[in-house]
Scaffold this active site. Structure first.
Site, mmCIF file in Angstrom:
data_model
loop_
_atom_site.group_PDB
_atom_site.id
_atom_site.type_symbol
_atom_site.label_atom_id
_atom_site.label_comp_id
_atom_site.label_asym_id
_atom_site.label_seq_id
_atom_site.Cartn_x
_atom_site.Cartn_y
_atom_site.Cartn_z
ATOM 1 N N TYR A 1 5.613 68.454 -63.209
ATOM 2 C CA TYR A 1 4.919 68.907 -63.069
ATOM 3 C C TYR A 1 3.723 68.199 -61.865
ATOM 4 C CZ TYR A 1 1.364 67.190 -66.097
ATOM 5 O OH TYR A 1 0.455 66.432 -67.420
ATOM 6 N N LYS B 1 7.012 62.965 -64.972
ATOM 7 C CA LYS B 1 6.134 64.125 -65.352
ATOM 8 C C LYS B 1 6.644 64.954 -65.952
ATOM 9 C CE LYS B 1 1.556 64.942 -63.415
ATOM 10 N NZ LYS B 1 0.342 64.882 -64.774
ATOM 11 N N GLU C 1 -1.484 53.840 -72.043
ATOM 12 C CA GLU C 1 -1.783 54.943 -71.342
ATOM 13 C C GLU C 1 -2.661 56.260 -72.196
ATOM 14 O OE1 GLU C 1 0.134 56.982 -68.571
ATOM 15 O OE2 GLU C 1 2.067 57.404 -70.185
ATOM 16 N N LEU D 1 3.194 56.820 -66.995
ATOM 17 C CA LEU D 1 3.043 57.320 -65.614
ATOM 18 C C LEU D 1 2.551 56.731 -64.877
ATOM 19 C CD1 LEU D 1 3.714 60.693 -64.373
ATOM 20 C CD2 LEU D 1 1.193 60.522 -64.672
HETATM 21 N N1 PMP Z 1 -0.616 59.487 -67.516
HETATM 22 C C1 PMP Z 1 -0.558 60.436 -67.772
HETATM 23 C C2 PMP Z 1 0.412 60.471 -69.955
HETATM 24 C C3 PMP Z 1 -0.944 61.617 -67.802
HETATM 25 O O1 PMP Z 1 -0.954 62.382 -68.056
HETATM 26 C C4 PMP Z 1 -2.090 60.893 -65.746
HETATM 27 C C5 PMP Z 1 -2.327 62.423 -65.599
HETATM 28 N N2 PMP Z 1 -0.964 63.224 -65.671
HETATM 29 C C6 PMP Z 1 -2.101 60.087 -65.539
HETATM 30 C C7 PMP Z 1 -1.559 58.675 -66.389
HETATM 31 C C8 PMP Z 1 -2.988 59.916 -64.373
HETATM 32 O O2 PMP Z 1 -2.106 60.220 -63.075
HETATM 33 P P1 PMP Z 1 -2.672 61.073 -61.491
HETATM 34 O O3 PMP Z 1 -4.032 59.347 -61.607
HETATM 35 O O4 PMP Z 1 -1.738 60.954 -61.171
HETATM 36 O O5 PMP Z 1 -3.220 62.243 -62.338
#
Ligand code: PMP
Length: 286
Positions: free
Chosen positions: A33, A150, A182, A206
């Site tokens: 996603y 993701k 994270e 991620l």
């Molecule tokens: N880490 C995780 C586990 C996440 O789910 C997200 C948000 N999707 C992020 C980091 C941040 O990524 P982004 O800045 O691309 O939203």
């Protein structure tokens, strides 16, 4: 108001949108996603999300549902049809279904399922939560080893968020082998003596689209950035901390495991980065 959503080539009222019960996204979390924010009715960092989507699909040997241009058109049409000024577009691609349940992937040529819907979030930019700052707990990271992809396997992050709520907090940071990976749905940072510290990219986290933009903007603003492993104790004794994500931008953190950071209000670097990021996001939105 009934939302208009997109399912496999059709724009439909949300109550009429359907996906097969044999869809592998439903049965096996075999889906990826993206979440793209909308400010002033425009998409923030659309290309960053399109590139990461392609990478997630490639890593899982999943077919691309359509071209970048078609994806952009669907995003824009949903924003328009649903009158989204501030909010987000959620996109999900699953491996689809060949009409039964099997661990083996469906035959080549089985079309992936593509679903998109919008969420209206007035106050996304001028957020009361960001003015207050978030309280964080730390929890063990027991997710699988490909967090760079993701996928929609979000049960543990969802449980982590619930553990935080039960503890009277807003979110959880996860720890593996003694180091912070994270947040449940964001990348994690602390600031000490003016230096911003965050974990380097690997399969363990991620690769945040917002992380990339914020680190670039921090460097452009002559802020010092260090990418290295860090412990929760370092973060607890930091001057300030924050998280980044497409849906919350830069979110200041004011408490970690009961320890108050600074004076318990959002720190100057987090506040400045939030401001710079939102400003740049508005300017470059499409
Ligand atoms: N880490 C995780 C586990 C996440 O789910 C997200 C948000 N999707 C992020 C980091 C941040 O990524 P982004 O800045 O691309 O939203």
């Amino acid at each position: 108001m009934t939302r208009t959503v997109y399912v496999n080539g059709e724009y439909l009222p949300e109550t009429e949108a359907k996906v097969s019960i044999f869809d592998r996204g439903f049965l096996m979390a075999d889906a990826v996603y993206e979440v793209t924010s909308v400010l002033d009715g425009k998409l923030i960092d659309f290309d960053g999300h399109a590139v990461r989507l392609k990478r997630s699909l490639d890593e899982l040997e999943m077919a691309e549902p359509c071209s970048r241009e078609e994806l952009l058109e669907i995003h824009r049409k949903l924003v328009d049809l649903n009158g989204i000024v501030e909010g987000l577009v959620y996109l999900q691609v699953s491996r689809g279904s060949d009409g039964d349940r099997d661990f083996v992937f469906p035959a080549a040529g089985t079309p992936p399922s593509l679903v998109l819907f919008t969420q209206s979030k007035p106050g996304l930019a001028d957020s009361p939560a960001a003015r207050k700052g978030a309280k964080i707990i730390s929890i063990e990271d027991i997710r699988w080893g490909r967090r760079d992809i993701k996928t929609v396997q979000l049960l543990y992050p969802s449980m982590g968020k619930m553990m935080a709520k039960k503890a009277g907090c807003d979110d959880a940071w996860m720890i593996e082998d003694g180091y912070v990976t994270e947040g449940t749905s964001n990348n994690a940072y602390f600031v000490k003596n003016g230096k911003i510290v965050t974990r380097p990219l690997s399969n363990d986290i991620l690769h945040g689209i917002t992380r990339k933009a914020v680190l670039r903007l921090a460097q452009e603003a002559q802020m010092e950035v260090e990418e290295r492993l860090f412990t929760i104790d370092e973060a607890k004794s930091a001057d300030e901390a924050f998280t980044t994500s497409a849906s919350a931008f830069v979110m200041p953190v004011v408490e970690i495991d009961g320890a108050t950071l600074g004076d318990g209000t959002p720190g100057p670097i987090a506040r400045r980065l939030r401001e710079i990021y939102i400003d740049e996001a508005r300017k470059t939105a499409i």
